[in-house]
Scaffold this motif. Sequence first.
Motif, PDB file in Angstrom:
ATOM      1  N   MET A  95      42.315  12.006 -19.116  1.00 33.83           N
ATOM      2  CA  MET A  95      42.950  12.637 -17.990  1.00 33.83           C
ATOM      3  C   MET A  95      43.637  11.564 -17.144  1.00 33.83           C
ATOM      4  SD  MET A  95      41.362  15.105 -15.058  1.00 33.83           S
ATOM      5  CE  MET A  95      40.638  16.176 -16.251  1.00 33.83           C
ATOM      6  N   ALA A  96      44.890  11.779 -16.817  1.00 37.51           N
ATOM      7  CA  ALA A  96      45.654  10.810 -16.040  1.00 37.51           C
ATOM      8  C   ALA A  96      45.442  11.033 -14.550  1.00 37.51           C
ATOM      9  CB  ALA A  96      47.130  10.943 -16.368  1.00 37.51           C
ATOM     10  N   SER A  97      45.658   9.980 -13.790  1.00 34.08           N
ATOM     11  CA  SER A  97      45.543  10.093 -12.340  1.00 34.08           C
ATOM     12  C   SER A  97      46.778   9.487 -11.702  1.00 34.08           C
ATOM     13  CB  SER A  97      44.283   9.404 -11.841  1.00 34.08           C
ATOM     14  OG  SER A  97      44.306   8.048 -12.187  1.00 34.08           O
ATOM     15  N   GLN A  98      46.993   9.816 -10.437  1.00 30.09           N
ATOM     16  CA  GLN A  98      48.164   9.311  -9.723  1.00 30.09           C
ATOM     17  C   GLN A  98      47.729   8.702  -8.399  1.00 30.09           C
ATOM     18  OE1 GLN A  98      50.624  12.716  -9.259  1.00 30.09           O
ATOM     19  NE2 GLN A  98      49.513  13.520  -7.527  1.00 30.09           N
ATOM     20  N   LYS A  99      48.491   7.759  -7.913  1.00 32.91           N
ATOM     21  CA  LYS A  99      48.209   7.100  -6.658  1.00 32.91           C
ATOM     22  C   LYS A  99      48.922   7.856  -5.542  1.00 32.91           C
ATOM     23  CE  LYS A  99      47.982   2.509  -6.062  1.00 32.91           C
ATOM     24  NZ  LYS A  99      48.456   1.121  -5.934  1.00 32.91           N
ATOM     25  N   VAL A 100      48.181   8.259  -4.505  1.00 33.43           N
ATOM     26  CA  VAL A 100      48.746   8.962  -3.365  1.00 33.43           C
ATOM     27  C   VAL A 100      48.313   8.254  -2.081  1.00 33.43           C
ATOM     28  CG1 VAL A 100      48.856  11.205  -4.500  1.00 33.43           C
ATOM     29  CG2 VAL A 100      46.826  10.575  -3.238  1.00 33.43           C
ATOM     30  N   SER A 101      49.065   8.466  -1.023  1.00 32.14           N
ATOM     31  CA  SER A 101      48.766   7.885   0.283  1.00 32.14           C
ATOM     32  C   SER A 101      48.138   8.928   1.179  1.00 32.14           C
ATOM     33  CB  SER A 101      50.039   7.371   0.941  1.00 32.14           C
ATOM     34  OG  SER A 101      50.615   6.355   0.189  1.00 32.14           O
ATOM     35  N   LEU A 102      47.320   8.460   2.120  1.00 32.39           N
ATOM     36  CA  LEU A 102      46.757   9.323   3.147  1.00 32.39           C
ATOM     37  C   LEU A 102      47.400   8.940   4.470  1.00 32.39           C
ATOM     38  CD1 LEU A 102      42.957   9.293   2.247  1.00 32.39           C
ATOM     39  CD2 LEU A 102      44.661  10.989   1.641  1.00 32.39           C
ATOM     40  N   ALA A 103      48.015   9.913   5.149  1.00 27.80           N
ATOM     41  CA  ALA A 103      48.713   9.659   6.404  1.00 27.80           C
ATOM     42  C   ALA A 103      47.944  10.287   7.557  1.00 27.80           C
ATOM     43  CB  ALA A 103      50.119  10.238   6.350  1.00 27.80           C
ATOM     44  N   CYS A 104      47.911   9.588   8.670  1.00 30.78           N
ATOM     45  CA  CYS A 104      47.269  10.072   9.887  1.00 30.78           C
ATOM     46  C   CYS A 104      48.064  11.256  10.434  1.00 30.78           C
ATOM     47  CB  CYS A 104      47.210   8.948  10.918  1.00 30.78           C
ATOM     48  SG  CYS A 104      46.515   9.439  12.506  1.00 30.78           S
ATOM     49  N   THR A 105      47.369  12.314  10.840  1.00 27.53           N
ATOM     50  CA  THR A 105      48.059  13.489  11.368  1.00 27.53           C
ATOM     51  C   THR A 105      48.502  13.293  12.816  1.00 27.53           C
ATOM     52  OG1 THR A 105      45.939  14.474  11.961  1.00 27.53           O
ATOM     53  CG2 THR A 105      46.884  15.103   9.839  1.00 27.53           C
ATOM     54  N   ILE A 106      47.949  12.301  13.518  1.00 24.00           N
ATOM     55  CA  ILE A 106      48.323  12.041  14.909  1.00 24.00           C
ATOM     56  C   ILE A 106      49.576  11.164  14.985  1.00 24.00           C
ATOM     57  CG2 ILE A 106      47.552  11.093  17.123  1.00 24.00           C
ATOM     58  CD1 ILE A 106      45.881  13.483  16.297  1.00 24.00           C
ATOM     59  N   CYS A 107      49.520   9.964  14.390  1.00 23.43           N
ATOM     60  CA  CYS A 107      50.632   9.020  14.525  1.00 23.43           C
ATOM     61  C   CYS A 107      51.527   8.963  13.289  1.00 23.43           C
ATOM     62  CB  CYS A 107      50.118   7.625  14.853  1.00 23.43           C
ATOM     63  SG  CYS A 107      49.144   6.857  13.548  1.00 23.43           S
ATOM     64  N   GLY A 108      51.059   9.465  12.135  1.00 21.67           N
ATOM     65  CA  GLY A 108      51.868   9.496  10.928  1.00 21.67           C
ATOM     66  C   GLY A 108      51.832   8.240  10.089  1.00 21.67           C
ATOM     67  N   SER A 109      51.061   7.233  10.481  1.00 19.77           N
ATOM     68  CA  SER A 109      51.012   6.003   9.697  1.00 19.77           C
ATOM     69  C   SER A 109      50.202   6.217   8.428  1.00 19.77           C
ATOM     70  CB  SER A 109      50.412   4.865  10.518  1.00 19.77           C
ATOM     71  OG  SER A 109      49.068   5.136  10.806  1.00 19.77           O
TER      72      SER A 109
END
Length: 49
Positions: free
Chosen positions: A1-15
């Motif tokens: 099974m393959a996986s992908q790299k994703v980012s987590l962004a803050c919902t307050i400041c968006g960083s």
Amino acid sequence: MASQKVSLACTICGSRNYTVMLSKDRTVRLAVKKYCSHCGQHTLHQQTK
């Protein structure tokens, strides 16, 4: 099974503070409460691409 790299962004400041590896068959966006160094507090971080 393959996986992908994703980012987590803050919902307050968006960083984008975190990157995680998720499986490609995931249909729901990941939402986790994590520490944001820009806000200085624990906030909700949601999955971005």
